[in-house]
Design a protein around this motif. Structure first.
Motif, PDB file in Angstrom:
ATOM      1  N   ALA A  26       7.659  71.426  32.238  1.00 38.03           N
ATOM      2  CA  ALA A  26       6.476  71.051  31.453  1.00 38.03           C
ATOM      3  C   ALA A  26       6.047  69.639  31.834  1.00 38.03           C
ATOM      4  O   ALA A  26       6.849  68.700  31.774  1.00 38.03           O
ATOM      5  CB  ALA A  26       6.794  71.127  29.966  1.00 38.03           C
ATOM      6  N   VAL A  27       4.782  69.497  32.230  1.00 38.68           N
ATOM      7  CA  VAL A  27       4.262  68.215  32.692  1.00 38.68           C
ATOM      8  C   VAL A  27       3.269  67.665  31.679  1.00 38.68           C
ATOM      9  O   VAL A  27       2.405  68.400  31.172  1.00 38.68           O
ATOM     10  CB  VAL A  27       3.565  68.375  34.064  1.00 38.68           C
ATOM     11  N   ARG A  28       3.405  66.392  31.357  1.00 35.62           N
ATOM     12  CA  ARG A  28       2.457  65.725  30.463  1.00 35.62           C
ATOM     13  C   ARG A  28       2.016  64.415  31.098  1.00 35.62           C
ATOM     14  O   ARG A  28       2.797  63.734  31.758  1.00 35.62           O
ATOM     15  CB  ARG A  28       3.093  65.444  29.094  1.00 35.62           C
ATOM     16  N   HIS A  29       0.733  64.080  30.890  1.00 36.71           N
ATOM     17  CA  HIS A  29       0.165  62.827  31.388  1.00 36.71           C
ATOM     18  C   HIS A  29      -0.268  62.003  30.183  1.00 36.71           C
ATOM     19  O   HIS A  29      -1.184  62.394  29.458  1.00 36.71           O
ATOM     20  CB  HIS A  29      -1.028  63.105  32.306  1.00 36.71           C
ATOM     21  N   LEU A  30       0.413  60.882  29.974  1.00 33.41           N
ATOM     22  CA  LEU A  30       0.118  60.020  28.834  1.00 33.41           C
ATOM     23  C   LEU A  30      -0.783  58.891  29.298  1.00 33.41           C
ATOM     24  O   LEU A  30      -0.417  58.099  30.178  1.00 33.41           O
ATOM     25  CB  LEU A  30       1.420  59.474  28.241  1.00 33.41           C
TER      26      LEU A  30
END
Length: 547
Positions: free
Chosen positions: A524-528
């Motif tokens: 799972a990839v997230r960009h903050l």
């Protein structure tokens, strides 16, 4: 640790093979003329100052004014060469050099060339040279096949050494017959020829920089790549280990000529000529040597040859013996440095090639400058012979370390960029300048695969840091022990898109795929993104790249 994709032997390549490519041949010949013109200008500038008050200092300052820009500007020049179209940059710089040389010619011919102005224009010429070298070195892989890069690097050394032999002699003849101004005029014509050759060259569209990086961002990215690339660092160390003790010969040879051999300036020129002839022979023999001896064994042999030369120069007072001894030193000098230079060219990906080569030039030039200072001090304290013997000992020790820390095997490695990620849709699309960007990737790893996963993530870490990450970390969730979260910080959204749209190589792709394959679920990839960032598009807009 580098594993070659193709462990087979490389095909034999002639020293002259790159000259069969018409574009490379025309540019190489034009650059040879420019190199000859540069040496002629140096002699002409020094000659203008020999009758001035404080002539010794002023003449020495000509070299300082010529070389100082390289140490000050090599890294920014590399960033410029990777940021803008290299051909256009080279053309613009050559036209600038033509203007400087033309100014020197006119002002000298009219008797309006005081020492301060001469040194200022010499410094300006050095600035042009500093801007040229990284861009030209980065262009060479676009001109010749990969298998011919080492031969092309050797031909570059031939160009420098032929110019070193021809330029001063030609300048001396011209000055004695017609004065200094025509020498500067020849230099202007030589760089105009190089500029015209660049104008005629039409590289493919693939070599064009479509969206340039911002200069400061490009400079930082180049520094990060070198800092986090063990292979580049090892190659730079190999160059430094050789250059520092080798610089003793170049720094102290004038004293050997005058104090130990009783030679005048012409005799010193003869010693330099012997080194130059050896360097040319080394460049011609390098392809043949590589078919007979492995690169690391050759480093050992070259270091031993150079070390023996240092001992002979320190202990023998016979001019013929010293001349003969200088020939293998010239061979060793050019083959070691040309080989390391070619290895760096082979390894560096296109997006950072000029910046990496600029760092190499700083290491080589800085190593020579610092080494010369060190050996001058050692000679003052311990004597000329002692300085040579210490340098010889260091050279021999450095040669042995080539077997302990060998050159990496780069055969078959492909460093071309690859874009292998699916399109990414964000609910918020940031402006490219927004940053920093925090990226998290969560993996689910079974206990029996933890050690293999941790090993794989070390390669992922290197890829992230080389291509843009300022910070990187791998964390494990205390509540769910099978979850591992990779966290890395990128300076801007634009840097992140470049990171995954043109900087990653096939080796980086394989490293990440290995880690992803070990995860039970799709990571799972997230960009903050910064909360106060500006947004430039509607929600859900597709964008290239991914975590």
């Amino acid at each position: 640790m580098v594993t070659a994709v193709d462990p087979g032997a490389e095909p034999s390549v002639s020293a002259w093979s790159p000259l069969r490519t018409a574009t490379y041949r025309s540019l190489w010949l034009a650059l040879l003329a420019a190199n000859i013109g540069t040496w002629m200008q140096t002699v002409g500038a020094q000659w203008l100052l020999v009758h001035q008050a404080n002539a010794s200092t002023l003449v020495a300052l000509v070299q300082t004014a010529s070389l100082l820009p390289m140490l000050l500007l090599a890294l920014p020049a590399g960033a410029l060469a990777d940021t803008f179209d290299r051909r256009h940059l080279l053309i613009a710089v050559q036209l600038f050099l033509v203007a400087v040389a033309a100014g020197l010619t006119v002002l000298t011919a009219t008797g309006r060339m005081p020492p301060a102005l001469l040194l200022t224009l010499t410094f300006a010429f050095g600035v042009g040279q500093a801007l040229t070298l990284p861009a030209w070195a980065a262009v060479i892989p676009e001109l010749v096949p990969r298998a011919q890069l080492r031969a092309a690097s050797a031909l570059g050394s031939i160009s420098v050494n032929v110019a070193r032999a021809v330029g001063p002699a030609a300048a001396g003849v011209l000055i004695s017959q017609v004065g200094v101004a025509p020498v500067f005029g020849f230099n202007a014509v030589a760089f105009l020829v190089f500029a015209l050759a660049l104008v005629r060259w039409r590289p493919g569209d693939a070599n064009t920089v479509e969206v340039p990086e911002r200069f400061t961002a490009a400079l930082r990215a180049g520094g990060r790549y070198v800092r986090h690339s063990p292979i580049v660092r090892r190659l730079l160390r190999r160059a430094l280990v050789f250059v520092i003790p080798a610089s003793a010969l170049w720094a102290l040879l004038p004293l050997v000529a005058s104090r130990r051999l009783g030679l005048n300036s012409s005799g010193y020129g003869l010693l330099l000529a012997a080194l130059g002839v050896g360097a040319i022979l080394g460049a011609l023999l390098m392809p043949r040597i590589r078919t007979l001896i492995s690169p690391n064994r050759f480093l050992l042999l070259a270091g031993a040859m150079y070390g023996v030369t240092l001992i002979v120069v320190a202990s023998v007072r016979s001019v013929p013996v010293v001349l003969v001894a200088l020939l293998p030193a010239g061979v060793a000098w050019v083959t070691v440095l040309a080989n390391v230079n070619a290895e760096i060219q082979l390894f560096l990906p296109g997006w950072v090639r000029a910046r990496g080569l600029a760092v190499y030039q700083v290491v080589q030039g800085g190593g020579q400058a610092v080494g010369a200072l060190i050996w001058g001090v050692v000679a003052d304290v311990g004597g000329l012979v002692g300085a040579f013997l210490v340098a010889a000992a260091l050279m021999l020790v450095g040669a042995v370390t080539s077997q302990i820390w060998p050159l990496p095997d780069l055969r078959g490695m492909v460093k071309d960029p690859t874009a292998y990620r699916p399109p990414l849709s964000l609910a918020l699309q940031p402006d490219p300048r927004v940053g920093p960007v925090l990226v998290t990737v969560t993996y689910t790893i079974q206990p029996q695969q933890e050690s293999e996963f941790l090993e794989a993530m070390e390669h992922v870490r290197g890829a992230r840091q080389r291509t843009g990450a300022m910070r990187w970390g791998l964390f494990r969730a205390g509540e769910t022990p099978d979850e591992f979260t990779e966290v890395y910080l990128v300076p801007s959204w634009d840097e992140h898109l470049r990171q995954h749209g043109g900087r990653l190589t096939e080796a980086d792709q394989r490293a990440e795929e290995r880690a992803r394959d070990l995860s039970e679920c799709t990571p799972a990839v997230r960009h903050l993104l910064p909360a106060a960032a500006e947004w430039t598009a509607a929600a859900g807009s597709p964008m290239p790249g991914s975590g």
